[in-house]
Scaffold this active site. Structure first.
Site, PDB file in Angstrom:
ATOM      1  N   TYR A 147       0.774  -1.360  -0.035  1.00 29.87           N
ATOM      2  CA  TYR A 147       0.020   0.053  -0.135  1.00 29.87           C
ATOM      3  C   TYR A 147       0.812   1.282   0.157  1.00 29.87           C
ATOM      4  CZ  TYR A 147      -4.667  -1.625   0.805  1.00 29.87           C
ATOM      5  OH  TYR A 147      -5.781  -2.404   0.681  1.00 29.87           O
ATOM      6  N   ASP A 226      -3.022 -18.121   0.247  1.00 28.72           N
ATOM      7  CA  ASP A 226      -4.018 -18.542  -0.585  1.00 28.72           C
ATOM      8  C   ASP A 226      -4.665 -20.163   0.090  1.00 28.72           C
ATOM      9  OD1 ASP A 226      -1.591 -20.157  -0.530  1.00 28.72           O
ATOM     10  OD2 ASP A 226      -1.634 -20.583  -2.675  1.00 28.72           O
TER      11      ASP A 226
HETATM   12  C1  IPM Z   1     -10.372  -0.705   4.066  1.00 25.28           C
HETATM   13  C2  IPM Z   1     -10.606  -0.320   2.525  1.00 25.28           C
HETATM   14  C3  IPM Z   1      -9.537   0.696   2.250  1.00 25.28           C
HETATM   15  C4  IPM Z   1      -8.280  -0.331   2.351  1.00 25.28           C
HETATM   16  C5  IPM Z   1      -9.789   1.647   1.118  1.00 25.28           C
HETATM   17  C6  IPM Z   1     -10.975   2.100   1.245  1.00 25.28           C
HETATM   18  C7  IPM Z   1      -8.455   2.437   1.044  1.00 25.28           C
HETATM   19  O1  IPM Z   1     -10.816  -1.424   1.935  1.00 25.28           O
HETATM   20  O2  IPM Z   1     -10.209  -0.081   5.216  1.00 25.28           O
HETATM   21  O3  IPM Z   1     -10.432  -1.988   4.152  1.00 25.28           O
HETATM   22  O4  IPM Z   1      -7.912  -0.687   1.316  1.00 25.28           O
HETATM   23  O5  IPM Z   1      -7.450  -0.314   3.228  1.00 25.28           O
END
Ligand code: IPM
Ligand code: MN
Length: 376
Positions: A147, A226
């Protein structure tokens, strides 16, 4: 420290889609449960996500971040808007608001409890005998991994790259929380990774293996992601605490959520060294926006997690019992009962009224047991 006496400052970020309407119910319930307690709180509202982009051009306006940094806790509604989903070329995106907030507040640990509800078990895609009494806690690392690694995108749409990185200290701090949770629960910890392929996963495994010798009473299991995706559906009762990295945790927590019968039931807490944020696991659900049909329970239970965080265990428990009472009595939204359903605001009103009438958990249980209350 006497948690009851201080005034807590809560930053409320209702956000997009159904965020504002479910957040309103959560605040209603917070007001009801604390009505006769010494706990006092002050609310300040700010914008985030698509709503904030429309207002300010930024997904996380500076004032919003500043407010969250002054607050004792943040309550978030939801983030996301189909306008942006259909335009991948836009550079400023609603989700960036949430990601920046998590990073800026150092919210490295996302805690997502998922458990069995008798009243919604018939909605689970998994047979009742397999889910009966399942109770798991997903600990998702929230400020690292793919991320937040370097991103590359060219202008011709020929190449893109997302880097996945982890440092030992990022793994250790959340693994410590996971061992501690497992110790307070059923003593089992499952690390979910992809150590047969990914270097970052091998680092997770090494670190957790090393740490496990300091927790001899915890049974530690290692599972590839998985396989974990399959095991969650096949035998969910085998899990107690699941520890995993950011993206695996994102995916597995949505998967696990269906076991309960509705994503609309699941709360979460995101905790760091200094700050804490509480939000439903579900997203903005734009199709339901302003229709008063969304399930407010995930947001209401996020308030319970906030009260746990403040050390108000009894108030938190009262909320959980009130939610159970509403479900046992079929005071539920359309996701849980497509025929005899209540509106979002009515479910919020009923839970709040129930808390005001039956503030003691013992009394609450008796009332449920006798099948009568002042509402029905
Ligand atoms: C979550 C959501 C977020 C993530 C998005 C909205 C960025 O899906 O909090 O799980 O991927 O973390
Ligand atoms: Mn998600």
């Amino acid at each position: 420290m006497n948690a009851d006496r201080s005034i807590k400052h809560i930053a409320v970020l209702p956000g997009d889609g159904i965020g504002p309407e479910v957040t309103r119910q959560a605040i209603k319930v917070l007001e009801a449960v604390t009505q006769n307690s010494k706990f006092q709180f002050k609310l300040s509202y700010a914008s985030i996500g698509a709503e904030a982009i429309n207002l300010t051009g930024q997904a996380l306006p500076d004032e919003t971040l500043a407010l969250c940094k002054q607050a004792d806790a943040v309550l978030l509604g939801a983030i996301g808007d189909p306008y942006f989903d259909h335009r991948p070329e836009l550079k400023v995106r609603p989700e960036q608001g949430l990601l920046q907030l998590r990073k800026s507040l150092g919210l490295f640990s996302n805690i997502r409890p998922v458990s069995y509800y008798e009243a919604s078990s018939h909605l689970s895609p998994v047979r009742k005998e397999r889910i009966k009494d399942f109770d798991l806690l997903i600990l998702r690392e929230l400020t690292g991994g793919i991320y937040f690694g370097e991103k590359k995108e060219d202008n011709e749409a020929l190449y893109a790259s997302d880097l996945c990185e982890y440092h030992r200290d990022e793994i250790e701090r959340i693994a410590k929380m996971a061992f501690d949770y497992a110790g307070k629960r059923r003593g089992k910890l499952t690390l979910v990774d992809k150590a047969n392929v990914l270097a970052t996963s091998r680092l997770w495994r090494k670190v957790v293996q090393e740490m496990s010798s300091s927790y001899p009473e915890i049974e530690v299991d290692y599972m590839f992601v998985d396989n974990a995706a399959m095991q969650l559906i096949l035998y969910p009762t085998q899990f107690d605490v699941i520890l995993t990295e950011n993206m695996f945790g994102d995916i597995l927590s949505d998967e696990a959520s269906v076991l309960s019968g509705s994503l609309g039931l699941l709360p979460s807490a995101s905790i760091g060294e200094k700050y804490a944020l509480f939000e439903p696991v579900h997203g903005a659900y734009p199709q339901a926006r302003d229709k008063d049909i969304a399930n407010p329970v995930a947001s209401i239970l996020s308030i319970a997690m906030m009260l746990d965080h403040f050390g108000l265990d009894s108030e938190a428990e009262q909320i959980r019992l009130a939610v159970k009472w509403s479900m046992d009595n079929s005071f539920v939204t359309i996701d849980l009962d497509p025929v005899n359903f209540q509106n979002t605001s009515v479910v919020g009103d009923l839970i709040a009224a129930h808390l005001q009438d039956h503030p003691s958990p013992t009394m609450d249980q008796q009332v449920v047991h006798l099948g009568k209350s002042s509402i029905i």
